[in-house]
Write an enzyme that holds these catalytic residues in place. Structure first.
Site, PDB file in Angstrom:
ATOM      1  N   HIS A 267       0.642  -1.078   0.071  1.00 49.74           N
ATOM      2  CA  HIS A 267       0.032  -0.108   0.122  1.00 49.74           C
ATOM      3  C   HIS A 267       0.927   1.204   0.216  1.00 49.74           C
ATOM      4  CE1 HIS A 267      -3.494   2.239   0.641  1.00 49.74           C
ATOM      5  NE2 HIS A 267      -3.924   1.947   1.713  1.00 49.74           N
ATOM      6  N   HIS A 306      -2.242  -2.053  -9.618  1.00 44.02           N
ATOM      7  CA  HIS A 306      -3.212  -1.356  -8.827  1.00 44.02           C
ATOM      8  C   HIS A 306      -4.514  -2.336  -8.906  1.00 44.02           C
ATOM      9  CE1 HIS A 306      -5.722   1.702  -7.263  1.00 44.02           C
ATOM     10  NE2 HIS A 306      -4.541   2.347  -6.867  1.00 44.02           N
ATOM     11  N   ASP A 362       2.889   5.425  -6.528  1.00 40.68           N
ATOM     12  CA  ASP A 362       4.102   5.396  -5.671  1.00 40.68           C
ATOM     13  C   ASP A 362       5.427   5.241  -6.603  1.00 40.68           C
ATOM     14  OD1 ASP A 362       2.014   3.443  -3.365  1.00 40.68           O
ATOM     15  OD2 ASP A 362       3.081   5.254  -2.902  1.00 40.68           O
TER      16      ASP A 362
HETATM   17  C1  SDX Z   1      -1.409   2.248  -3.439  1.00 37.06           C
HETATM   18  O1  SDX Z   1      -6.258   0.810  -3.354  1.00 37.06           O
HETATM   19  C2  SDX Z   1      -5.588   2.052  -3.502  1.00 37.06           C
HETATM   20  O2  SDX Z   1      -6.446   2.930  -4.114  1.00 37.06           O
HETATM   21  C3  SDX Z   1      -3.956   2.079  -3.139  1.00 37.06           C
HETATM   22  C4  SDX Z   1      -3.556   3.598  -3.511  1.00 37.06           C
HETATM   23  C5  SDX Z   1      -4.257   4.661  -2.793  1.00 37.06           C
HETATM   24  O3  SDX Z   1      -4.076   5.895  -3.172  1.00 37.06           O
HETATM   25  O4  SDX Z   1      -4.630   4.401  -1.635  1.00 37.06           O
HETATM   26  O5  SDX Z   1      -3.750   3.654  -4.907  1.00 37.06           O
HETATM   27  C6  SDX Z   1      -2.158   3.484  -2.985  1.00 37.06           C
HETATM   28  O6  SDX Z   1      -1.208   1.470  -2.233  1.00 37.06           O
HETATM   29  C7  SDX Z   1      -0.759   1.991  -4.674  1.00 37.06           C
HETATM   30  C8  SDX Z   1      -0.322   0.617  -4.960  1.00 37.06           C
HETATM   31  C9  SDX Z   1       1.041   0.686  -4.283  1.00 37.06           C
HETATM   32  N1  SDX Z   1       1.723  -0.973  -4.272  1.00 37.06           N
HETATM   33  C10 SDX Z   1       2.673  -1.087  -4.984  1.00 37.06           C
HETATM   34  O7  SDX Z   1       3.201  -0.569  -5.953  1.00 37.06           O
HETATM   35  C11 SDX Z   1       3.068  -2.548  -4.730  1.00 37.06           C
HETATM   36  C12 SDX Z   1       3.273  -3.517  -5.942  1.00 37.06           C
HETATM   37  N2  SDX Z   1       1.801  -3.628  -6.496  1.00 37.06           N
HETATM   38  C13 SDX Z   1       1.295  -4.822  -6.042  1.00 37.06           C
HETATM   39  O8  SDX Z   1       1.573  -5.413  -4.934  1.00 37.06           O
HETATM   40  C14 SDX Z   1      -0.136  -4.942  -6.560  1.00 37.06           C
HETATM   41  O9  SDX Z   1      -0.251  -4.494  -7.925  1.00 37.06           O
HETATM   42  C15 SDX Z   1      -1.229  -4.293  -5.799  1.00 37.06           C
HETATM   43  C16 SDX Z   1      -1.296  -4.820  -4.569  1.00 37.06           C
HETATM   44  C17 SDX Z   1      -1.247  -2.980  -5.888  1.00 37.06           C
HETATM   45  C18 SDX Z   1      -2.477  -4.891  -6.453  1.00 37.06           C
HETATM   46  O10 SDX Z   1      -2.682  -6.140  -6.462  1.00 37.06           O
HETATM   47  P1  SDX Z   1      -3.725  -7.028  -6.788  1.00 37.06           P
HETATM   48  O11 SDX Z   1      -5.021  -6.136  -7.502  1.00 37.06           O
HETATM   49  O12 SDX Z   1      -4.349  -7.846  -5.700  1.00 37.06           O
HETATM   50  O13 SDX Z   1      -3.464  -7.720  -8.213  1.00 37.06           O
HETATM   51  P2  SDX Z   1      -2.683  -9.076  -7.913  1.00 37.06           P
HETATM   52  O14 SDX Z   1      -1.758  -9.206  -7.059  1.00 37.06           O
HETATM   53  O15 SDX Z   1      -3.954 -10.117  -8.036  1.00 37.06           O
HETATM   54  O16 SDX Z   1      -2.071  -9.134  -9.288  1.00 37.06           O
HETATM   55  C19 SDX Z   1      -2.560  -9.571 -10.584  1.00 37.06           C
HETATM   56  C20 SDX Z   1      -1.500 -10.218 -11.322  1.00 37.06           C
HETATM   57  C21 SDX Z   1      -0.458 -11.112 -10.584  1.00 37.06           C
HETATM   58  O17 SDX Z   1       0.156 -11.970 -11.588  1.00 37.06           O
HETATM   59  P3  SDX Z   1      -0.501 -13.593 -11.723  1.00 37.06           P
HETATM   60  O18 SDX Z   1      -0.887 -14.255 -10.531  1.00 37.06           O
HETATM   61  O19 SDX Z   1      -1.820 -13.128 -12.528  1.00 37.06           O
HETATM   62  O20 SDX Z   1       0.378 -14.472 -12.761  1.00 37.06           O
HETATM   63  O21 SDX Z   1      -0.415  -9.249 -11.761  1.00 37.06           O
HETATM   64  C22 SDX Z   1       0.738  -9.634 -10.834  1.00 37.06           C
HETATM   65  C23 SDX Z   1       0.457 -10.525  -9.622  1.00 37.06           C
HETATM   66  O22 SDX Z   1       1.566 -11.417  -9.635  1.00 37.06           O
HETATM   67  N3  SDX Z   1       1.239  -8.178 -10.369  1.00 37.06           N
HETATM   68  C24 SDX Z   1       2.668  -7.891 -10.156  1.00 37.06           C
HETATM   69  C25 SDX Z   1       2.638  -6.630  -9.824  1.00 37.06           C
HETATM   70  N4  SDX Z   1       1.310  -6.520  -9.114  1.00 37.06           N
HETATM   71  C26 SDX Z   1       0.513  -7.267  -9.642  1.00 37.06           C
HETATM   72  N5  SDX Z   1       3.762  -8.311 -10.417  1.00 37.06           N
HETATM   73  C27 SDX Z   1       4.702  -7.769 -10.624  1.00 37.06           C
HETATM   74  N6  SDX Z   1       4.922  -6.623  -9.982  1.00 37.06           N
HETATM   75  C28 SDX Z   1       3.897  -6.005  -9.585  1.00 37.06           C
HETATM   76  N7  SDX Z   1       3.910  -4.757  -8.936  1.00 37.06           N
END
Ligand code: SDX
Length: 431
Positions: A267, A306, A362
Site C-alpha cells: 500500500h 493497482h 508510488d
Molecule cells: C497504493 O487501493 C488504492 O487505491 C491504493 C492507493 C491509494 O491511493 O490508496 O492507490 C495507493 O497502495 C498503490 C499501490 C502501491 N503498491 C505497489 O506498488 C506494490 C506493487 N503492486 C502490487 O503489490 C499489486 O499490484 C497491488 C497490491 C497494488 C494490487 O494487487 P492486486 O489487485 O491484488 O493484483 P494481483 O496481486 O492479483 O496481481 C494480478 C497479477 C498477478 O500475477 P498472476 O498471479 O496473475 O500471474 O499481476 C501480478 C500478480 O503477480 N502483479 C505484479 C505486480 N502487481 C501485480 N507483478 C509484478 N509486479 C507488480 N507490482
C-alpha cells in the site's frame, strides 16, 4: 419498473428476483435463498473484497480502465493545477469548494492546531534511535486520543470539526518530530506565518537560521503531492478507517489504524520500496535482468500495478511532471533514469501489458522525496499526512450514513465439526 436479477437455485428449483440498484444487488437479499427453512441463507464470498461495495460514497470517483480520478466531481488534474491541499481537504470533507470566508476560517482553524502537547517529546524520545518514522507516527497519532478525550463525541458536529482541525493540523508536526528524532535533530515548532507545506518544510529542515525560508518550488511541489495523495475511495487504509470508526472509536485511534494499514509495502509503503528497488538495480543496464526476475515471479515491480487502475494512474502522470520541476532546484536524481527505463521496458512487455500493470502513485513519488532530502524510511509519512483528510472525510461520511453500523463481515466456515476434548495423554502427533 425496478430492474431485477433473476436467480434459479438448481438445488431446489427456487426462483428469485433480486432488485438491482446502482448496478448492484444488496447481498442481504440473497439470504432468502435457502435449501431448508432453518438455513442461514445465501451469502456472497469475496476474499479481499475485490468485488464488494462496502458503502455508498460521494467523495471520490475512480474509473480504473480510463485512468480517471475525481474528488467530489473535480478532475484531479484541475485540482493539482488550480487548487491547494487545504482547499482540497475542505472539498473532500464538506463536498464543495470553500468560499473565501469558509477558506479563511478553515485555514485559521487548522493553522492554530498545529502545536503538539509538550509531553509528545517525552514519548517520541522513548523510541529507539533508528525507529521507523511510520511506527512513531502511528503511535503518536493514537496518543492524540489520550490528549483529546472530547474526540469521543463523534455525533457532535462541532466536536468533529475540532478533531479535524487537530488531525490535519498536527499530522505534519508529528511527522516532522519523527523525522527530527530519526535524524537526531532538535524539534522545531510550526511557523504560522508560512503555508501548510512551508511550515512543514520549516519543521523538517530548519537548522540554526532565525527564520526558515522554504524554497517556493519545493513548497508548491509538496502541496501538489499532498493534493494527489489526499483520497482514493475505498482503499485498504480507508476501509480500516471506516471499520474502526464503525465501532464508534474516536477519529484519532481510527486514523492510527488507517496509517498502520498504509504502512504496508503493498500500500503506501510502496514508495519506500520503490527507492530500495531502484537502488538495488543500481543502473539502467541492469534493468533487463531485474525485469526477468519480476517475470519469474521472484520479485514485484514496486510502484507498478493497482487493484482499480488497469490503465496509467493519473496521479503518476502528474508526479512525473513535478519531478522535473523539483530536479531543477535539487539537481537531477539519477534514479529517475532507472525508473524511466523500467517503465519503458515494462510498458512494452506482454507480462505487464497482459496483467494491465502500469506505474501507480508510488512509482515516481519516492524519487522526488529523495531529491528533496527525505530519508527513504520517511516517504510513507509523506503519504499519510495528506491522506488524513481523505480518511477523516470518509470517516465522517460513514458516521452520517444511516445505513452504516458496526462493520462485522461473515465467514465461510470450513473447520472441524463438533468434537470432544482430548486429554493430553491421548493426543498423537497429528492431533
Ligand atoms: C497504493 O487501493 C488504492 O487505491 C491504493 C492507493 C491509494 O491511493 O490508496 O492507490 C495507493 O497502495 C498503490 C499501490 C502501491 N503498491 C505497489 O506498488 C506494490 C506493487 N503492486 C502490487 O503489490 C499489486 O499490484 C497491488 C497490491 C497494488 C494490487 O494487487 P492486486 O489487485 O491484488 O493484483 P494481483 O496481486 O492479483 O496481481 C494480478 C497479477 C498477478 O500475477 P498472476 O498471479 O496473475 O500471474 O499481476 C501480478 C500478480 O503477480 N502483479 C505484479 C505486480 N502487481 C501485480 N507483478 C509484478 N509486479 C507488480 N507490482
Amino acid at each position: 419498473m425496478t430492474d431485477t436479477l433473476s436467480i434459479t437455485d438448481s438445488r431446489t428449483g427456487g426462483q428469485y428476483d433480486i432488485p438491482i440498484s446502482d448496478g448492484t444487488i444488496n447481498t442481504m437479499d440473497l439470504r432468502q435463498i435457502k435449501v431448508l427453512d432453518d438455513d442461514f441463507g445465501m451469502m456472497g464470498y469475496d476474499p479481499a473484497f475485490k468485488n464488494t461495495a462496502s458503502c455508498q460514497s460521494r467523495i471520490t470517483f475512480i474509473d480504473g480502465d480510463k485512468g480517471i480520478l475525481r474528488y467530489r466531481g473535480y478532475p484531479i488534474e484541475q485540482l493539482a493545477e488550480k487548487s491547494s491541499y487545504l482547499e482540497v481537504a475542505y472539498l473532500l470533507i464538506h463536498g464543495e469548494l470553500p468560499t473565501r470566508a469558509q477558506s479563511e476560517e478553515w485555514v485559521h482553524g487548522i493553522t492554530h492546531h498545529t502545536m503538539l502537547h509538550e509531553n509528545t517529546k517525552k514519548f517520541m524520545d522513548g523510541f529507539h534511535h533508528d525507529a521507523h518514522p511510520m511506527g512513531m507516527l502511528v503511535s503518536t497519532v493514537a496518543a492524540l486520543s489520550t490528549f483529546y478525550p472530547d474526540s469521543k463525541a463523534i455525533q457532535d458536529e462541532d466536536a468533529r470539526r475540532l478533531q479535524m482541525y487537530r488531525l490535519i493540523g498536527k499530522m505534519p508536526s508529528i511527522a516532522a518530530y519523527a523525522y527530527r528524532r530519526r535524524m537526531g535533530f532538535p524539534y522545531v515548532y510550526p511557523d504560522n506565518e508560512l503555508s501548510y507545506s512551508g511550515s512543514f518544510l520549516n519543521m523538517l529542515f530548519k537548522m540554526t537560521e532565525l527564520k526558515y525560508k522554504p524554497n517556493p518550488v519545493l513548497e508548491k511541489a509538496l502541496d501538489v503531492l499532498f493534493i494527489l495523495h489526499a483520497d482514493h475511495e475505498q482503499n485498504c487504509s480507508t476501509s480500516v478507517m471506516r471499520g474502526i470508526g464503525s465501532s464508534q472509536a474516536d477519529p484519532f485511534v481510527a486514523t492510527a489504524g488507517a496509517a498502520a494499514a498504509l504502512y504496508g509495502p503493498l500500500h503506501g509503503g510502496a514508495n519506500e520500496q520503490v527507492l530500495r528497488m531502484l537502488n538495488e538495480i543500481g543502473s539502467k543496464d541492469k534493468v533487463p535482468d531485474f525485469i526477468q526476475r519480476v517475470k519469474a515471479g521472484d520479485v514485484l515491480l514496486m510502484g507498478f500495478g493497482h487493484r482499480v487502475y488497469k490503465n496509467y494512474d493519473p496521479r503518476a502522470k502528474i508526479i512525473k511532471e513535478i519531478a522535473e520541476q523539483v530536479f531543477e532546484v535539487t539537481g537531477r536524481n539519477e534514479l529517475l533514469d532507472i525508473a524511466l527505463e523500467l517503465e519503458r521496458i515494462a510498458l512494452e512487455d506482454d507480462y505487464f501489458v497482459d496483467r494491465k500493470l502500469y506505474p501507480n502513485v508510488d512509482f515516481y513519488s519516492g524519487i522526488i522525496y529523495q531529491a528533496m532530502g527525505f530519508p527513504t524510511d520517511a516517504f510513507t509519512m509523506l503519504f499519510a499526512i495528506p491522506r488524513a483528510s481523505g480518511w477523516i472525510a470518509q470517516w465522517q461520511e460513514m458516521i452520517l450514513d444511516p445505513e452504516q453500523k458496526i462493520a462485522r463481515p461473515r465467514q465461510v466456515y470450513l473447520g472441524h465439526d463438533k468434537r470432544d476434548f482430548v486429554p493430553e495423554d491421548r493426543r498423537g502427533e497429528d492431533g
